[in-house]
Write a protein that holds these residues in place. Structure first.
Motif, PDB file in Angstrom:
ATOM      1  N   GLU A  39     -39.118  68.920 -65.404  1.00  0.00           N
ATOM      2  CA  GLU A  39     -38.715  68.755 -63.886  1.00  0.00           C
ATOM      3  C   GLU A  39     -40.052  67.796 -63.315  1.00  0.00           C
ATOM      4  O   GLU A  39     -41.155  68.071 -63.623  1.00  0.00           O
ATOM      5  CB  GLU A  39     -38.470  69.959 -63.052  1.00  0.00           C
ATOM      6  CG  GLU A  39     -37.131  70.627 -63.435  1.00  0.00           C
ATOM      7  CD  GLU A  39     -36.893  71.634 -62.553  1.00  0.00           C
ATOM      8  OE1 GLU A  39     -37.480  71.847 -61.318  1.00  0.00           O
ATOM      9  OE2 GLU A  39     -35.777  72.632 -62.897  1.00  0.00           O
ATOM     10  N   THR A  40     -39.719  66.896 -62.529  1.00  0.00           N
ATOM     11  CA  THR A  40     -40.641  66.040 -61.709  1.00  0.00           C
ATOM     12  C   THR A  40     -40.820  66.514 -60.174  1.00  0.00           C
ATOM     13  O   THR A  40     -39.841  67.217 -59.784  1.00  0.00           O
ATOM     14  CB  THR A  40     -40.434  64.746 -62.148  1.00  0.00           C
ATOM     15  OG1 THR A  40     -39.031  64.268 -61.215  1.00  0.00           O
ATOM     16  CG2 THR A  40     -40.309  64.545 -63.451  1.00  0.00           C
ATOM     17  N   LYS A  41     -41.927  66.137 -59.568  1.00  0.00           N
ATOM     18  CA  LYS A  41     -41.961  66.275 -58.198  1.00  0.00           C
ATOM     19  C   LYS A  41     -42.633  64.720 -57.763  1.00  0.00           C
ATOM     20  O   LYS A  41     -43.400  63.924 -58.742  1.00  0.00           O
ATOM     21  CB  LYS A  41     -43.228  67.304 -57.859  1.00  0.00           C
ATOM     22  CG  LYS A  41     -43.363  67.546 -56.526  1.00  0.00           C
ATOM     23  CD  LYS A  41     -44.088  68.594 -56.433  1.00  0.00           C
ATOM     24  CE  LYS A  41     -43.644  69.943 -56.865  1.00  0.00           C
ATOM     25  NZ  LYS A  41     -44.792  71.236 -56.748  1.00  0.00           N
ATOM     26  N   SER A  42     -42.330  64.357 -56.760  1.00  0.00           N
ATOM     27  CA  SER A  42     -42.480  62.897 -56.234  1.00  0.00           C
ATOM     28  C   SER A  42     -43.740  62.767 -55.402  1.00  0.00           C
ATOM     29  O   SER A  42     -44.397  63.829 -54.886  1.00  0.00           O
ATOM     30  CB  SER A  42     -41.506  62.247 -55.533  1.00  0.00           C
ATOM     31  OG  SER A  42     -41.518  62.738 -54.282  1.00  0.00           O
ATOM     32  N   ILE A  43     -44.339  61.739 -55.498  1.00  0.00           N
ATOM     33  CA  ILE A  43     -45.794  61.484 -54.743  1.00  0.00           C
ATOM     34  C   ILE A  43     -45.638  61.613 -53.256  1.00  0.00           C
ATOM     35  O   ILE A  43     -46.241  62.264 -52.568  1.00  0.00           O
ATOM     36  CB  ILE A  43     -46.332  60.280 -55.298  1.00  0.00           C
ATOM     37  CG1 ILE A  43     -47.125  60.315 -56.586  1.00  0.00           C
ATOM     38  CG2 ILE A  43     -47.420  59.879 -54.101  1.00  0.00           C
ATOM     39  CD1 ILE A  43     -47.560  59.045 -57.066  1.00  0.00           C
TER      40      ILE A  43
END
Length: 351
Positions: A39-43
């Motif tokens: 999973e990713t998380k945005s800046i």
């Protein structure tokens, strides 16, 4: 009615008291094993400065980087590969892999196989060095993990008995020395398994790492893809847990990531420590005043390998940062000028 209300309150209290205090319940994400899903998380979600991402990537590219990852609470915020290097490409950890040996030593201790306060000869027998027996018997496993064995660090990488010669009593001199690899022999002897098999069963497989130990110049060096290095850093950030499983004891990990002896304040059990008032570096007995990486947070600790292999762990910022590649500024054995420059760029992004 009052009885029902009281029972409900009591039930809620008991449930709250029984909740697992694992990192997963504290918001840390763990990628599944055996899967490319992460999973990713945005800046923008983090409120970081998006305009500073490209200058950071440009700097990494200009300094011979092959791969770079930033995790925030386990989720990928930045992941970039340079040139022909890809997510599946293996690369060497160099001395950043020393922390793998430190971690597996902690696992062996929690299983009751070793005690790091015991002398090395309890496990390997006498004569594993060329030091006089009385001096050899001063060297504990903790001395190997802390780099203060007192053995001569000027004789090269060979760790055969003939090359492990006495210079000072154990505990009285800090010197960066490949004799730490004897901890792999200690663990193998105590467990009755090969180092590779024990490492795979206790660390690599439980956290879903790829990679292998490959012999190079008489030493065993770990190679893996970049995400595997990130998995290891994440487990360390999560205080030794992977999901709800305690991989390495938290008390041991706390000792490993704090000053381990009174000579080099910036060194734990094969981990480099920021935020201390002085530090020593490989191949010198000089004490340098000031913190290891001034631009990095004081609570940052790191696995640092030759030619700028990096695992940075920053609990206060919820960060794990990985860099693999060729040397940024000439051959080095751990710390380099690149560390402080890189942290300057990272700060511009995250602050």
């Amino acid at each position: 009615m009052k009885k029902i209300l009281l029972f409900g309150l009591l039930f809620s209290f008991l449930i709250s008291c029984s909740k697992d205090d694992s990192p997963a319940n504290e918001g840390i994400y763990f990628p599944p094993n055996g899967s490319d899903v992460w999973e990713t998380k945005s800046i923008s979600d983090l409120g970081w400065n998006q305009d500073k991402l490209q200058p950071l990537l440009d700097s990494l590219q200009n300094n011979n980087t092959k791969s770079f990852i930033i995790l925030h609470d386990g989720k990928i915020v930045v992941e970039h590969y340079f040139g022909t290097h890809t997510a599946s490409s293996p690369w060497y950890w160099a001395s950043a892999g020393k922390t793998l040996t430190s971690t597996v030593s902690g696992i062996a201790e929690q299983e009751g196989l070793i005690n790091i306060n015991n002398k090395v000869s309890d496990y390997l027998g006498t004569g594993w060095t060329s030091a006089p027996l009385a001096k050899e018997n001063l060297i504990t496993c903790k001395n190997l993990l802390s780099m203060n064995s007192g053995l001569d660090d000027a004789l090269g990488d060979d760790v055969s008995p003939a090359n492990l010669q006495y210079v000072a009593d154990a505990g009285t001199r800090w010197a960066y020395h490949n004799v730490y690899v004897k901890m792999q022999d200690v663990v193998a002897q105590a467990s009755g398994q090969s180092w590779d098999n024990y490492f795979n069963a206790k660390l690599k497989n439980p956290i879903g790492m790829s990679g292998a130990w490959i012999q190079s110049g008489g030493l065993s060096v770990y190679w893996s893809n970049t995400r595997s290095m990130a998995r290891f850093g994440l487990m360390i950030y999560a205080k030794g847990k992977w999901n709800s499983t305690q991989i390495v004891n938290e008390n041991y990990l706390n000792a490993a990531t704090n000053t381990s002896q009174n000579i080099n304040q910036a060194y734990g059990y094969l981990w480099w420590l920021n935020g201390k008032s002085s530090y020593h570096l490989p191949q010198t007995q000089i004490q340098f005043n000031g913190t290891l990486i001034p631009n990095a947070p004081n609570d940052m600790f790191a696995a640092l390998g030759k030619n700028d292999q990096k695992v940075y762990v920053v609990p206060s910022k919820k960060l794990v940062i990985i860099r693999m590649g060729d040397s940024a500024d000439g051959t080095n054995f751990a710390l380099s000028d690149f560390d402080n420059m890189l942290w300057g760029k990272i700060n511009e992004l995250i602050n």
